[in-house]
Design an enzyme around this catalytic site. Structure first.
Site, PDB file in Angstrom:
ATOM      1  N   SER A  60       0.428  -2.113   3.235  1.00  0.00           N
ATOM      2  CA  SER A  60       0.812  -1.233   2.120  1.00  0.00           C
ATOM      3  C   SER A  60       1.341  -1.972   0.903  1.00  0.00           C
ATOM      4  CB  SER A  60       1.859  -0.231   2.593  1.00  0.00           C
ATOM      5  OG  SER A  60       1.222   0.763   3.336  1.00  0.00           O
ATOM      6  N   LYS A  63      -0.713  -1.383  -2.132  1.00  0.00           N
ATOM      7  CA  LYS A  63      -0.849  -0.073  -2.792  1.00  0.00           C
ATOM      8  C   LYS A  63      -0.471  -0.067  -4.282  1.00  0.00           C
ATOM      9  CE  LYS A  63      -0.415   2.617   1.473  1.00  0.00           C
ATOM     10  NZ  LYS A  63       0.526   3.290   2.373  1.00  0.00           N
ATOM     11  N   TYR A 189     -10.198   0.853   1.516  1.00  0.00           N
ATOM     12  CA  TYR A 189      -8.747   0.910   1.750  1.00  0.00           C
ATOM     13  C   TYR A 189      -8.337  -0.041   2.890  1.00  0.00           C
ATOM     14  CZ  TYR A 189      -4.261   2.613   3.423  1.00  0.00           C
ATOM     15  OH  TYR A 189      -2.960   2.684   3.868  1.00  0.00           O
ATOM     16  N   TYR A 241       9.027   4.693   1.359  1.00  0.00           N
ATOM     17  CA  TYR A 241       8.757   5.891   2.159  1.00  0.00           C
ATOM     18  C   TYR A 241      10.015   6.730   2.396  1.00  0.00           C
ATOM     19  CZ  TYR A 241       4.641   3.057   3.283  1.00  0.00           C
ATOM     20  OH  TYR A 241       3.537   2.285   3.221  1.00  0.00           O
ATOM     21  N   VAL A 259       3.398  -2.728   6.867  1.00  0.00           N
ATOM     22  CA  VAL A 259       3.664  -2.737   8.310  1.00  0.00           C
ATOM     23  C   VAL A 259       3.388  -4.085   8.979  1.00  0.00           C
ATOM     24  CG1 VAL A 259       3.491  -0.272   8.826  1.00  0.00           C
ATOM     25  CG2 VAL A 259       1.419  -1.662   8.764  1.00  0.00           C
TER      26      VAL A 259
HETATM   27  N1  GLU Z   1      -2.966  -0.136   6.699  1.00  0.00           N
HETATM   28  C1  GLU Z   1      -1.764   0.555   7.054  1.00  0.00           C
HETATM   29  C2  GLU Z   1      -2.086   2.015   7.317  1.00  0.00           C
HETATM   30  O1  GLU Z   1      -2.782   2.580   6.556  1.00  0.00           O
HETATM   31  C3  GLU Z   1      -0.738   0.403   5.976  1.00  0.00           C
HETATM   32  C4  GLU Z   1       0.561   1.097   6.272  1.00  0.00           C
HETATM   33  C5  GLU Z   1       1.786   0.336   5.784  1.00  0.00           C
HETATM   34  O2  GLU Z   1       1.735  -0.879   5.590  1.00  0.00           O
HETATM   35  O3  GLU Z   1       2.830   0.986   5.597  1.00  0.00           O
HETATM   36  O4  GLU Z   1      -1.660   2.595   8.270  1.00  0.00           O
END
Ligand code: GLU
Length: 307
Positions: A60, A63, A189, A241, A259
């Site tokens: 993420s 993003k 993605y 988040y 993550v």
């Molecule tokens: N590729 C992970 C997902 O879409 C990213 C989530 C994250 O890093 O918070 O679940």
């Protein structure tokens, strides 16, 4: 700065709480002992401690940067019509996160918003779109970047929840440009999430944002100056988040986590701070990363609203 970072590595290394992100099977292969901190300043100094060249995937952390690219493609108005800018207080992978009437995802930092954003990227082919993403990160880092194909394949094979989110977006007509397929959007993605970085490079990405979009070492512009504040304000309100409020209260810096265990915090005008440690708390944030950012913020009075 380097002695402080070494001290923090020594102090937080014994912290072994948290767990690896196992829902993407390949991420469970990370070494829980890995730990690194890097600080890159807007005048191009880089201070590092721990395993700062150990590679991990952006997840993420990608993003906000890809959001910046689509802002350049479409402008604020068009993008906001498709993806909102409100925090949710929910988990990153929440499946019900669409606004009641517009059916837009609430923001581009959660999965639903990020998948919608990526599906909006301009480009004639899927390959061409991904090339643009690779070039984007190369500008932020100052050298070419590459994908961890195993992590990509692992998430692609198991990412049923993100697949469900993409179907929901398609159902409400908020998945990307006309003609973009669900599989194409998801592959893009998953690929952007699988781009490899390390703690040093991540700090430089943060320093680029802190520096108004210009990479401090190469002096190359990575994003139009006018959009830097969009990324930073969304990182501030939504980047962490369902812990975004607590993060704003205690650390007080725009930030994003992934993550895989990375956290990036930005001190506008001054520096990017990156921490890597793959043991995550229940909200998906690096345990040691959170502690280190908190301490650096306190110690150097970096909170945005410090009097
Ligand atoms: N590729 C992970 C997902 O879409 C990213 C989530 C994250 O890093 O918070 O679940």
């Amino acid at each position: 700065m380097k002695p402080v970072l070494d001290e923090l590595i020594g102090r937080y290394r014994p912290v072994t709480e948290g767990s690896l992100a196992a829902y993407i099977p390949e991420l469970a292969r990370a070494n829980p002992a890995d730990f690194a901190i890097a600080v890159a300043t807007t005048d191009g100094e880089v201070h590092e401690a721990g395993d700062s060249v150990r590679e991990f995937t952006l997840q993420s952390l990608s993003k906000p940067f890809v959001y910046g690219l689509t802002l350049e493609d479409h402008g604020r108005e068009r993008l906001r019509a498709q993806v909102g800018v409100e925090p949710t207080g929910d988990a990153f992978n929440s499946i019900i996160e669409l606004e009641r009437h517009s059916h837009r995802p609430y923001n581009p930092m959660i999965n639903s918003g990020a998948i919608a954003v990526t599906s909006l990227l301009k480009g004639d082919t899927a390959g061409g779109k991904f090339e643009r993403i690779l070039e984007l990160f190369a500008r932020y880092v100052g050298k070419p970047v590459r994908v961890d194909e195993q992590v990509f394949a692992s998430e692609r094979a198991t990412g049923h929840r993100n697949r469900a989110i993409a179907h929901l977006l398609r159902n409400f007509g908020v998945l990307g440009e006309e003609g973009v397929g669900i599989d194409e959007a998801l592959d893009l993605y998953f690929r952007q999430c699988s781009i490899l970085t390390n703690t040093r490079d991540l700090a430089l990405m943060g320093a680029t944002l802190a520096n108004g979009g210009v990479q401090p070492l190469t002096r190359e512009r990575a994003i139009a100056r006018e959009y830097v504040r969009d990324l930073l304000s969304l990182m501030f309100s939504c980047g962490m988040y369902d812990a975004a409020g607590e993060w704003a209260y205690t650390v007080g810096l725009p930030a994003k986590s992934g993550v895989s265990g990375g956290i990036l915090a930005v001190v506008p005008g001054r520096m990017g701070i990156a921490v890597y440690s793959p043991l995550l708390d229940s909200r998906g944030h690096s345990v040691r990363g959170t502690a280190v950012c908190r301490e650096l913020s306190e110690r150097f009075r970096l909170h945005a609203f410090e009097a």
